[in-house]
Design an enzyme around this catalytic site. Structure first.
Site, short mmCIF file in Angstrom:
data_model
loop_
_atom_site.label_atom_id
_atom_site.label_comp_id
_atom_site.label_asym_id
_atom_site.label_seq_id
_atom_site.Cartn_x
_atom_site.Cartn_y
_atom_site.Cartn_z
N GLY A 42 -41.17 81.19 45.29
CA GLY A 42 -41.37 82.40 44.30
C GLY A 42 -42.29 82.18 43.39
O GLY A 42 -43.18 83.06 42.96
N ASN A 99 -33.50 88.90 37.26
CA ASN A 99 -32.44 87.64 37.82
C ASN A 99 -31.64 87.58 36.73
O ASN A 99 -30.75 87.03 37.12
CB ASN A 99 -33.51 86.45 37.73
CG ASN A 99 -34.63 86.30 36.56
OD1 ASN A 99 -35.34 87.16 36.56
ND2 ASN A 99 -34.48 85.08 36.04
N CYS A 107 -30.99 75.65 26.59
CA CYS A 107 -31.12 74.61 25.57
C CYS A 107 -32.24 73.86 25.71
O CYS A 107 -32.35 72.96 26.77
CB CYS A 107 -29.98 73.42 25.57
SG CYS A 107 -29.84 72.58 24.12
#
Ligand code: PLP
Length: 387
Positions: A71, A151, A325
């Site tokens: 993708g 997504n 993070c």
């Protein structure tokens, strides 16, 4: 420990049929599809068959399918390829704030190269307004890139309407279909897209392979030059095994779409309704928008996403959160901030993304363990106690 995988928007397990089709390619049908001898022609036939399956999944013609490495490459090829081929016409691109990083960072990079990008906002439900697209069009606009389905929150964008606007204005239109393909019906003609990105590993195929649909007549500057593979659009010896797996995954996604997604939707709805019943102060993001049947993004007030993900993982359940993070600082998701969530709210989000292999028992297990996890995390929150 029982392991439950509810992170299928990140990647999916390969179907056994996909693996079975790929294996002989490594040891028997290992020819180079560009070779004219028997081995090469065997490999070429495998590519042709896979191309048909991928084309059929999105209602394209086989000549319009370019195999790429996934993708990310499809998005890069579409955006950079049009930006470079059309730069004499203009340097303005329209996209949205909720795109995947493969589009977002590519457009940001083009900004550094002198292109201008209009970043469209979305509604609180995570949907682009086609009228905003129309209003953003300028005489120098060369490309519109709006994803088909998000997504993180699963919202389905009004691609058909935007496609009509792009066609009327005679501007190239790309859509990132990595999450929508295999989960909702896709017809590139109806959507009026010129370019459409897909990725095999999101539809139970292998990682590292995908395709870009390039409508006949669309001029995309190749990003990889070399031997002129893929009709001069993407050089490099084809990943034959990966493409064969992609073909089988595409065929099975098309054949099973309706029944598999009905199953997945029922599980997702069960998860949402039971969690809402059992946990106070939770909200389903983009709940009233058109959403992918497999995706649920839930905000848990007074609990922190990473803590939820880690606690669920300790109970054997794999999900993801809207905060990532990175280098010691917790960056809130750009999608959740685009739909108006504060960084604190975004940090308390959980994404569940299902596939057809998930079961009612798995969902019921999550519904059993999550309330206790939330309770424990909230006990640590001074804000919860005060509220
Ligand atoms: N676009 C969207 C919407 C995605 O969700 C992803 C993967 O998460 C990609 C692009 C990138 O696809 P790939 O992992 O095949 O490079």
């Amino acid at each position: 420990m029982q392991r439950i995988y509810l992170d299928s928007n990140a990647t999916t397990p390969m179907r056994p049929e996909v693996v079975a089709a790929m294996l002989p390619v490594f040891t028997e049908d290992y020819g180079n599809p560009s070779s004219i001898h028997w081995f090469g022609q065997q490999a070429k036939a495998l590519l042709d068959s896979a191309r048909q399956h991928v084309a059929r999944l999105i209602h394209a013609e086989t000549s319009e399918i370019v195999f790429v490495s996934g993708g990310t490459e499809a998005d890069n090829m579409a955006i950079r390829g049009i930006a470079e081929s059309q730069k004499a016409r203009g340097r303005h691109i329209i996209t949205s704030k909720i795109e995947h990083h493969a589009v977002l960072h590519t457009c940001k990079d083009l900004e550094k190269q002198g292109y201008e990008v209009t970043w469209l906002g979305v509604s609180p439900d995570g949907v682009v307004n086609p009228e905003d697209v129309r209003r953003a069009i300028r005489p120098d606009t060369i490309l519109i890139s709006i994803m088909h389905a998000n997504n993180e929150i699963g919202t389905i964008q009004p691609i058909e309407e935007i496609g009509q606007i792009a066609e009327t204005a005679d501007i190239y239109f790309h859509s990132d279909g990595v999450q929508s393909t295999g989960k909702i019906p896709v017809d590139v003609r109806k959507l009026k897209v010129d370019l459409y990105s897909i990725s095999a590993h999101k539809i139970h195929g292998p990682k590292g392979v995908g395709a870009l649909f390039v409508r006949k007549g669309t001029i995309v500057k190749p990003q990889l030059t070399g031997g002129g593979h893929e009709r001069n659009r993407r050089s490099g010896t084809e990943n034959v095994a990966g493409i064969v797996g992609f073909g089988v995954a595409a065929k099975m996604a098309r054949e099973g779409l309706e029944s598999e997604m009905a199953h997945v939707r029922a599980l997702r709805d069960r998860l949402e309704s039971q969690l809402k019943e059992k946990i106070d102060l939770i909200h389903v993001n983009a709940e009233s928008a058109a959403r992918l049947p497999n995706t649920s993004n839930i905000m848990v007030d007074f609990a922190e996403g990473e803590g939820l993900v880690i606690s669920l993982d300790l109970k054997g359940v794999a999900v993801s959160t809207g905060s990532a993070c990175s280098s010691g600082s917790l960056e809130p998701s750009h999608v959740l901030t685009a739909i108006g969530k504060t960084p604190d709210e975004a940090h308390g989000s959980l994404r569940f993304s299902l596939n057809a292999g998930n079961t009612v028992e798995e969902i019921d297990y999550v519904v059993e363990v999550l309330p206790r996890i939330v309770e424990r995390l909230r006990e640590l929150s001074p804000f919860y106690k005060r509220a």
